[in-house]
Design a protein around this motif. Structure first.
Motif, PDB file in Angstrom:
ATOM      1  N   LEU A  46     -30.724   6.911  38.183  1.00 11.71           N
ATOM      2  CA  LEU A  46     -31.052   5.522  38.496  1.00 11.71           C
ATOM      3  C   LEU A  46     -30.118   4.573  37.762  1.00 11.71           C
ATOM      4  CD1 LEU A  46     -34.957   5.682  38.327  1.00 11.71           C
ATOM      5  CD2 LEU A  46     -33.458   6.029  40.304  1.00 11.71           C
ATOM      6  N   HIS A  47     -29.848   3.436  38.403  1.00  9.38           N
ATOM      7  CA  HIS A  47     -28.906   2.485  37.826  1.00  9.38           C
ATOM      8  C   HIS A  47     -29.507   1.858  36.572  1.00  9.38           C
ATOM      9  CE1 HIS A  47     -26.127  -0.894  37.453  1.00  9.38           C
ATOM     10  NE2 HIS A  47     -25.321  -0.227  38.247  1.00  9.38           N
ATOM     11  N   SER A  61     -32.993   0.833  42.680  1.00  5.72           N
ATOM     12  CA  SER A  61     -32.285   2.113  42.734  1.00  5.72           C
ATOM     13  C   SER A  61     -33.262   3.266  42.931  1.00  5.72           C
ATOM     14  CB  SER A  61     -31.450   2.326  41.466  1.00  5.72           C
ATOM     15  OG  SER A  61     -32.266   2.434  40.315  1.00  5.72           O
ATOM     16  N   LYS A  65     -33.429   5.729  46.279  1.00  3.83           N
ATOM     17  CA  LYS A  65     -33.360   7.174  46.068  1.00  3.83           C
ATOM     18  C   LYS A  65     -34.525   7.880  46.745  1.00  3.83           C
ATOM     19  CE  LYS A  65     -31.788  10.965  44.151  1.00  3.83           C
ATOM     20  NZ  LYS A  65     -30.595  11.636  44.740  1.00  3.83           N
TER      21      LYS A  65
END
Length: 267
Positions: A46-47, A61, A65
């Motif tokens: 995840l960002h 994010s 996903k």
């Protein structure tokens, strides 16, 4: 994982049960351990936010996903997002970010984000969707759920005190949050409200083909043995409503709960 006694902590290090230290817990009692390597991998993908890299990630994010991997529906994301953020509601400065502790808490209540052996979904999404579909009833154009999410003991009392006997709700347990626990509150006579804790085995819930948290009443009452173990919170409430011999009739869903609008339109 080959060695089921091994755990993965928030630093990414793997330790055996004989050498690992006691997990650090936050103010809510949530442990800093991932349930499995798949959850650790997801978190690492995840960002990161520019607020605190490693402890916060961008919610968008995670949404992308889960949609990419499992085809997650938008309505399902709305409820999952409430659960992911709700644990930290009073402490969240930017609603676009997810805290590490919020991520861990949701996996303890609903299971890992790892893919199930059957079906294009993960344990967590399956359980949240099951709650959305079966955690209430339609009344006209509205959907009324018994699940209240993040409300306190005192708030549960306020919701129920003026309702008729047998009205009930289920919420996340404050004292059992580190163990994926729930609490069911039921209105008795006069202004009396009785609350029971529900406790399971979150560590083993995702070890089989089906999710199974083995939920039971966390009570020494002999009558409590008549309930469960149940695989999930929906099954547990169904068992409660079958007329088990504990105090409280569990007949009517509490009206006006804060998550009803989120449940609306999904079933």
């Amino acid at each position: 994982m080959g060695d089921q006694s091994a755990r993965i902590d928030s630093t990414g290090e793997q330790e055996t049960s004989s050498t690992r230290p006691e997990p650090v817990r936050d103010a809510y009692g949530i442990s800093n351990s991932f349930l499995c390597s798949e959850d650790q991998d997801l978190w690492s993908q995840l960002h990161p936010s520019n607020v605190a890299v490693g402890t916060h990630k961008e919610l968008e994010s995670l949404r992308k996903k889960l949609k990419e991997d499992y085809g997650m529906k938008d309505q399902l994301w709305k409820l999952l997002k409430r659960f992911l953020q709700g644990h930290d509601q009073e402490h969240v400065v930017n609603k676009d970010f997810l805290s590490f502790h919020g991520f861990i808490a949701v996996t303890k209540w609903f299971g890992s984000f790892k893919r199930m052996k059957k079906g294009n979904t993960c344990y967590c999404l399956q359980q949240v969707e099951n709650l959305m579909k079966k955690g209430g009833v339609k009344r006209g154009k509205s959907f009324v759920s018994w699940f209240a999410g993040f409300i306190t003991n005192d708030e549960a009392y306020k919701y129920l005190r003026k309702e008729k006997c047998g009205t009930f709700l289920v919420r996340f347990s404050e004292s059992l949050s580190s163990e994926g626990g729930f609490c069911v509150a039921v209105k008795l006579k006069d202004d009396e409200v009785l609350q029971y804790q529900i406790k399971g085995d979150y560590e083993q819930a995702c070890n089989g083909e089906r999710y199974n948290a083995n939920l039971r009443l966390n009570s020494e009452l002999k009558e409590a043995r008549d309930i469960g173990p149940c695989t999930n919170i929906v099954e547990f409430v169904d068992a409660l409503r079958c007329g088990v011999d504990i105090e409280g009739d569990f007949e009517t869903f509490c009206p006006g709960l804060p998550l009803n609008a989120t449940f609306q339109g999904y079933s």
